[in-house]
Every structure is written in structure tokens, then in C-alpha cells.
Design an enzyme around this catalytic site. Structure first.
Site, PDB file in Angstrom:
ATOM      1  N   LYS A  25       0.833  -1.216   0.000  1.00 44.07           N
ATOM      2  CA  LYS A  25       0.000   0.000   0.000  1.00 44.07           C
ATOM      3  C   LYS A  25       0.864   1.261   0.000  1.00 44.07           C
ATOM      4  CE  LYS A  25      -1.855   1.670   3.996  1.00 44.07           C
ATOM      5  NZ  LYS A  25      -1.561   3.099   4.228  1.00 44.07           N
ATOM      6  N   ASN A  26       1.819   1.320   0.935  1.00 40.07           N
ATOM      7  CA  ASN A  26       2.535   2.588   1.100  1.00 40.07           C
ATOM      8  C   ASN A  26       3.540   2.870  -0.021  1.00 40.07           C
ATOM      9  OD1 ASN A  26       0.963   3.170   3.270  1.00 40.07           O
ATOM     10  ND2 ASN A  26       2.482   2.588   4.816  1.00 40.07           N
ATOM     11  N   CYS A 120      -5.800   7.919   8.489  1.00 38.50           N
ATOM     12  CA  CYS A 120      -5.636   7.584   9.907  1.00 38.50           C
ATOM     13  C   CYS A 120      -5.031   8.755  10.656  1.00 38.50           C
ATOM     14  CB  CYS A 120      -4.677   6.405  10.073  1.00 38.50           C
ATOM     15  SG  CYS A 120      -5.360   4.831   9.601  1.00 38.50           S
ATOM     16  N   ARG A 126      -1.221  15.031  12.711  1.00 41.05           N
ATOM     17  CA  ARG A 126      -0.238  14.507  11.764  1.00 41.05           C
ATOM     18  C   ARG A 126       0.246  15.658  10.895  1.00 41.05           C
ATOM     19  NH1 ARG A 126      -1.828   8.695   9.361  1.00 41.05           N
ATOM     20  NH2 ARG A 126       0.184   9.024   8.362  1.00 41.05           N
ATOM     21  N   ASP A 309       3.844   0.547  12.226  1.00 41.75           N
ATOM     22  CA  ASP A 309       2.615  -0.002  11.634  1.00 41.75           C
ATOM     23  C   ASP A 309       2.369  -1.458  12.032  1.00 41.75           C
ATOM     24  OD1 ASP A 309       2.205   2.441  10.501  1.00 41.75           O
ATOM     25  OD2 ASP A 309       2.881   1.879   8.496  1.00 41.75           O
ATOM     26  N   ARG A 401      -9.172  -0.097   3.928  1.00 42.22           N
ATOM     27  CA  ARG A 401      -8.221   0.851   3.330  1.00 42.22           C
ATOM     28  C   ARG A 401      -6.900   0.181   2.983  1.00 42.22           C
ATOM     29  NH1 ARG A 401      -6.421   4.725   7.136  1.00 42.22           N
ATOM     30  NH2 ARG A 401      -4.883   4.873   5.513  1.00 42.22           N
TER      31      ARG A 401
HETATM   32  C1  EPZ Z   1       3.939   6.896   6.738  1.00 44.49           C
HETATM   33  O1  EPZ Z   1       3.198   7.982   7.253  1.00 44.49           O
HETATM   34  C2  EPZ Z   1       2.964   5.752   6.584  1.00 44.49           C
HETATM   35  N1  EPZ Z   1       1.910   6.170   5.663  1.00 44.49           N
HETATM   36  C3  EPZ Z   1       2.369   5.392   7.949  1.00 44.49           C
HETATM   37  O2  EPZ Z   1       1.608   4.217   7.756  1.00 44.49           O
HETATM   38  C4  EPZ Z   1       3.504   5.067   8.917  1.00 44.49           C
HETATM   39  O3  EPZ Z   1       2.974   4.883  10.213  1.00 44.49           O
HETATM   40  C5  EPZ Z   1       4.532   6.190   8.959  1.00 44.49           C
HETATM   41  O4  EPZ Z   1       4.992   6.498   7.614  1.00 44.49           O
HETATM   42  C6  EPZ Z   1       5.767   5.848   9.779  1.00 44.49           C
HETATM   43  O5  EPZ Z   1       6.368   4.686   9.278  1.00 44.49           O
HETATM   44  C7  EPZ Z   1       2.137   6.136   4.350  1.00 44.49           C
HETATM   45  O6  EPZ Z   1       3.192   5.744   3.873  1.00 44.49           O
HETATM   46  C8  EPZ Z   1       1.017   6.590   3.492  1.00 44.49           C
HETATM   47  P1  EPZ Z   1       6.101  10.117   8.847  1.00 44.49           P
HETATM   48  P2  EPZ Z   1       3.830   9.432   7.259  1.00 44.49           P
HETATM   49  O7  EPZ Z   1       6.110  11.384   8.090  1.00 44.49           O
HETATM   50  O8  EPZ Z   1       4.707   9.564   6.076  1.00 44.49           O
HETATM   51  C9  EPZ Z   1       6.339  13.406  12.335  1.00 44.49           C
HETATM   52  C10 EPZ Z   1      -0.292   2.852   7.783  1.00 44.49           C
HETATM   53  O9  EPZ Z   1      -0.850   2.283   8.752  1.00 44.49           O
HETATM   54  N2  EPZ Z   1       6.249  14.398  11.254  1.00 44.49           N
HETATM   55  O10 EPZ Z   1       7.233   9.167   8.662  1.00 44.49           O
HETATM   56  O11 EPZ Z   1       2.743  10.412   7.430  1.00 44.49           O
HETATM   57  C11 EPZ Z   1       5.024  12.670  12.532  1.00 44.49           C
HETATM   58  O12 EPZ Z   1       4.140  13.392  13.346  1.00 44.49           O
HETATM   59  C12 EPZ Z   1       0.165   4.277   7.914  1.00 44.49           C
HETATM   60  O13 EPZ Z   1      -0.105   2.299   6.691  1.00 44.49           O
HETATM   61  C13 EPZ Z   1       6.422  15.720  11.542  1.00 44.49           C
HETATM   62  O14 EPZ Z   1       6.659  16.114  12.688  1.00 44.49           O
HETATM   63  O15 EPZ Z   1       4.722   9.364   8.577  1.00 44.49           O
HETATM   64  C14 EPZ Z   1       5.511  11.372  13.135  1.00 44.49           C
HETATM   65  O16 EPZ Z   1       5.697  11.531  14.502  1.00 44.49           O
HETATM   66  C15 EPZ Z   1      -0.291   4.896   9.175  1.00 44.49           C
HETATM   67  N3  EPZ Z   1       6.333  16.620  10.514  1.00 44.49           N
HETATM   68  C16 EPZ Z   1       6.885  11.145  12.491  1.00 44.49           C
HETATM   69  O17 EPZ Z   1       7.279  12.409  11.972  1.00 44.49           O
HETATM   70  C17 EPZ Z   1       6.084  16.229   9.234  1.00 44.49           C
HETATM   71  O18 EPZ Z   1       6.020  17.089   8.346  1.00 44.49           O
HETATM   72  C18 EPZ Z   1       6.927  10.139  11.337  1.00 44.49           C
HETATM   73  O19 EPZ Z   1       5.931  10.464  10.377  1.00 44.49           O
HETATM   74  C19 EPZ Z   1       5.913  14.879   8.953  1.00 44.49           C
HETATM   75  C20 EPZ Z   1       5.999  13.966   9.982  1.00 44.49           C
END
Ligand code: EPZ
Length: 434
Positions: A25-26, A120, A126, A309, A401
Site C-alpha cells: 500500500k505505502n 488515519c 499529523r 505499523d 483501506r
Molecule cells: C507513513 O506515514 C505511513 N503512511 C504510515 O503508515 C507510517 O505509520 C509512517 O509512515 C511511519 O512509518 C504512508 O506511507 C502513506 P512520517 P507518514 O512522516 O509519512 C512526524 C499505515 O498504517 N512528522 O514518517 O505520514 C510525525 O508526526 C500508515 O499504513 C512531523 O513532525 O509518517 C511522526 O511523529 C499509518 N512533521 C513522524 O514524523 C512532518 O512534516 C513520522 O511520520 C511529517 C511527519
């Protein structure tokens, strides 16, 4: 009378047999918008048949792409007649990954307007500040108005982008925006997830020049033109991990096929630590558990650490394992909401800040529960498969999803799980009984 769906599981069956994993998916939610970076024709295989993908394809179609299915998992996408760099809000609100349209459209047209994404939220914020910081470094002006983010540039220019926090989404978005920028972009402290490597491989096949994906420094030399290509998406690491944990939790024996075992290393290592046997083959893993497992401690980290995840699913396994386990999520602030649901089934888990202290119990009892989000929903399925009696899971829209054909796949290995319609007016029962 409007109807909604729930899963009804009669627990206590040992899972045994073979399960085929679908495309990631991702990776797919990044690769599909990346097609907007060329005016061309693409054939993409191993596309998972899940709701997030149909949402993304709907968005591409609304923008003028022509999408046709060759089979259940293979599609053609023709982006030669894209008409618009604006994405309608109605289509983005349920899809977190719609933010990748910002990077792709900015990279292609130097302008993107996308409503802030849904998906989510784990009950917390987020943010996308790192994504926007990356676009700004490349020369884009950012503004937000009424929940719509606009990024525009006269011309994007390659730059150094340092992320003070590892972010999958920001790394992907900056790659998308930088592939056609003038000059060199260097991303430092980049995320290293397998789907980042997959996206880079796809873009390189389109004619991009990206090096270092899979390490924490990614170098992108901008190119002026990209073209269509044929590509096959990697298998879904988290879907595979979910079934691995389901095998362990039901004291089962599953051969999980169409996987890249290396991507599963952090999950395999923890399962072995708990007492499971995990055998690896070229493109399959076999998970066997013969008795009750023992607990272990888990801390989620960006790849190659233990994936956040997989945290809800693994915590469910630990809640049924012997002894006390401590699970801490260092990626997301608030990813333990589902624990309330597990508690209804008999789990003994206490939340202390960003950690869960799990006191293993010998068994769960079936109960009406709900899927708070996608992976929380997967955890509810695992709990239901192990519980004595019947478990009913509401809000399964979240599970749809990200998990293709979950009922068919689990039924084929011995689970008793069914998708059942019920009147929406009864859907609050879960909350009322909580
Ligand atoms: C991706 O989300 C995945 N989604 C998520 O999977 C997964 O949990 C996450 O990566 C971490 O592995 C997709 O790929 C579509 P991040 P993403 O940016 O990219 C902080 C699932 O179940 N952050 O790596 O949104 C954030 O708050 C989903 O399949 C900022 O502070 O995650 C978090 O604490 C759920 N500022 C950390 O970084 C930003 O601009 C990691 O988030 C962006 C993120």
C-alpha cells in the site's frame, strides 16, 4: 435503512496453510501520483486492491488520467491528457497519502493545490511541516487557505534538505518535487523504508536520476523529461507482518508467500525472541508456533527498526504471551487508542505516556469492538481470531483501506470470519457498551 459492515469472528481456530501477500500500500500510494510527473503510458503490476488505491485512482481520473484494469492487480495509466493541477477536496479527505499529489504536481507543473489530507490520525496531529520545509528549500512559495495547501515556484532549483526528524512522507514528497528540478538535491536524514527504495526505482525507470534511496542520504540530479514505464510494486511488508503475527497468536503454521524476507527482518527477529520458529525462503516466510509464547519489549523506530505499523498487532500478541512486556512507540505520539478495545476482550495493558505495559493473559473473550484505524483494526482481527467465543468488529472501513481480501485470505487458512451487513442505527452499540 442504511447498512454498514462489520466482521464477525468465531475465535479459537489455529491458522494453517498458505497466504499470498499483495502489493505494498505505502509504495503504491506514492508510485501512482508519481505517474503525474510524465505525460506517458504506464503498466503497473502488483497493485493492491484496497480502498486507499481506489481513492488514489479516482483522484488521478478526476484530473484527466485514463485508468484501465488489465487484471485485479495490474493497471494501465495514461497521463498524457492531465488537465488540472488542482485536486478536489471531496476526493482527498479520506486519503492521507493525497499529500503526495503536492510533490508530484509541484514537480511537474511548478504549482499544486491540494486540500489537507485525511486518513488515519490515531487521535493526534499529523503535521506536514517537514514536507513544506522541503518544498521551500527547492524554491517553492507555500500558502494555505481554507484547508487547501498551495505550493508554487517559478522554477524549482535543487538544494540541500536536512530533516531534523525522519519522515517517510516528507522524504517521498521532496523526491517527487526534486526529480525534475534544475540541479542537484541532497536529502539528509532521509527515511529508509522499502517503499522509498521502490519509489526511487520506479522514478529511475521513468528516466530520473536518484541515488542513495535506502540510505539516509539521497542524491537527486534533476532531469528535464520523464516518460512512462512498466513496473511491479514490492510486496506489502506490513500485510505480511500482520499475518505472521496472526500465525504466532493462533499457535498456527503459515507459509506467507510473495514477500521479500529481508523487509520482514525486524518482525521475524521479535517473533523468534518470543519463541516462534520463522523460516525464510527466497520469496516466502513460514511462521510456526506450537505453544504459548513469552513476552518481549518493543520500541518502534524508523526502518530498519521495528515498524510502528506493526505495533498494535504485536502488542495484541504480547497481551496473550507469558510475562510482562513493554511496548513504546517513538514514531507516533498517540498510537495506543486501540488498547481500550483490547481491554474489553480481557487484555491487561496500562498506558504510561508513550509506552504500554502489557501483562500477558492466557486468553481473550470475544466482545463487540471497533477498528479505530487501519492497524488498530488489524489488531482487532488478531484478537478476535484468538478469543474464545464471538468478536464483532465495527468500523471495518479502516481495515478495507489497507488489507486486500482479508476475509478470503484468512478463511482459506482456517479462520471463521465473515463480513456482515447490519443497520447503521445499531452501529453505536459498541460505544454504548464501552
Ligand atoms: C507513513 O506515514 C505511513 N503512511 C504510515 O503508515 C507510517 O505509520 C509512517 O509512515 C511511519 O512509518 C504512508 O506511507 C502513506 P512520517 P507518514 O512522516 O509519512 C512526524 C499505515 O498504517 N512528522 O514518517 O505520514 C510525525 O508526526 C500508515 O499504513 C512531523 O513532525 O509518517 C511522526 O511523529 C499509518 N512533521 C513522524 O514524523 C512532518 O512534516 C513520522 O511520520 C511529517 C511527519
Amino acid at each position: 435503512m442504511p447498512f454498514v459492515e462489520k466482521f464477525v469472528i468465531h475465535g479459537g481456530k489455529r491458522l494453517e496453510g498458505e497466504i499470498e501477500i499483495s502489493g505494498a500500500k505505502n509504495a503504491a500510494v506514492a508510485i501512482l501520483p508519481a505517474t503525474l510527473l510524465a505525460k506517458g503510458v504506464f503498466t503497473i503490476e502488483n497493485v493492491p486492491d484496497i480502498r486507499d488505491i481506489s481513492s488514489m485512482l479516482q483522484i488521478l481520473e478526476a484530473m484527466g488520467a485514463v485508468v484501465s484494469y488489465i487484471s485485479k492487480s495490474a493497471i494501465n495509466i495514461d497521463t498524457r491528457n492531465i488537465k488540472s493541477a488542482t485536486v478536489p477536496y471531496e476526493l482527498t479527505k479520506n486519503l492521507r497519502a493525497s499529500y503526495y499529489l503536492l510533490g508530484a504536481l509541484l514537480g511537474m507543473y511548478n504549482i499544486a493545490r491540494v486540500a489537507m489530507p485525511g486518513g488515519c490520525n490515531f487521535g493526534g496531529v499529523r503535521p506536514i511541516d517537514l514536507h513544506l520545509k522541503g518544498f521551500s528549500a527547492l524554491g517553492a512559495m507555500i500558502s494555505t487557505d481554507g484547508g487547501v495547501v498551495e505550493a508554487k515556484a517559478h522554477k524549482l532549483i535543487g538544494a540541500s534538505v536536512f530533516f531534523d526528524k525522519v519522515s517517510v512522507g516528507a522524504t517521498i514528497n521532496v523526491i517527487l518535487a526534486a526529480v525534475k528540478a534544475r540541479g542537484t538535491t541532497i536529502i539528509e536524514n532521509a527515511a529508509r523504508e522499502p517503499h522509498i527504495v521502490d519509489l526511487a526505482n520506479f522514478l529511475n525507470l521513468m528516466g530520473a536520476n536518484i541515488k542513495g534511496a535506502g540510505t539516509d542520504i539521497i542524491k537527486i540530479e534533476g532531469v528535464s523529461e520523464l516518460h512512462g514505464c512498466d513496473y511491479s510494486i514490492i510486496p506489502d511488508q506490513i500485510e505480511a507482518g500482520t499475518y505472521m503475527v496472526a500465525a504466532a497468536a493462533t499457535k498456527g503454521d503459515l507459509l506467507i508467500k510473495n514477500v521479500i524476507p529481508k523487509h520482514l527482518d525486524p518482525i521475524s527477529a521479535k517473533l523468534r525472541e518470543c519463541g516462534c520458529i520463522v523460516d525464510e525462503y527466497d520469496d516466502a516466510v513460514r511462521v510456526t508456533a506450537t505453544g504459548r509464547l513469552h513476552g518481549c519489549n518493543i520500541k518502534t523506530l524508523p526502518h530498519p527498526g521495528f515498524p510502528t505499523d506493526m505495533q498494535p498487532q504485536f502488542t495484541t500478541l504480547l497481551a496473550l504471551s507469558e510475562g510482562t512486556s513493554i511496548v513504546s512507540d517513538s514514531v507516533w505520539d498517540n498510537r495506543f487508542r486501540y488498547v481500550d478495545q483490547l481491554t474489553r476482550m480481557g487484555a491487561q495493558i496500562q498506558i504510561e505516556g508513550k509506552a504500554a505495559i502489557v501483562q500477558g493473559v492466557p486468553s481473550f473473550k470475544g466482545a463487540p469492538v471497533k477498528a479505530d484505524d487501519l492497524r488498530a483494526g488489524a489488531a482487532m482481527i488478531i484478537a478476535g481470531l484468538c478469543a474464545k467465543g464471538t468478536t464483532e468488529i465495527e468500523d471495518i472501513i479502516h481495515i478495507d483501506r489497507g488489507y486486500e481480501d482479508v476475509v478470503r485470505k484468512l478463511t482459506a487458512v482456517g479462520a471463521q470470519i465473515a463480513r456482515v451487513d447490519f443497520p447503521q442505527s445499531e452501529a453505536l452499540h459498541t460505544q454504548k457498551r464501552a
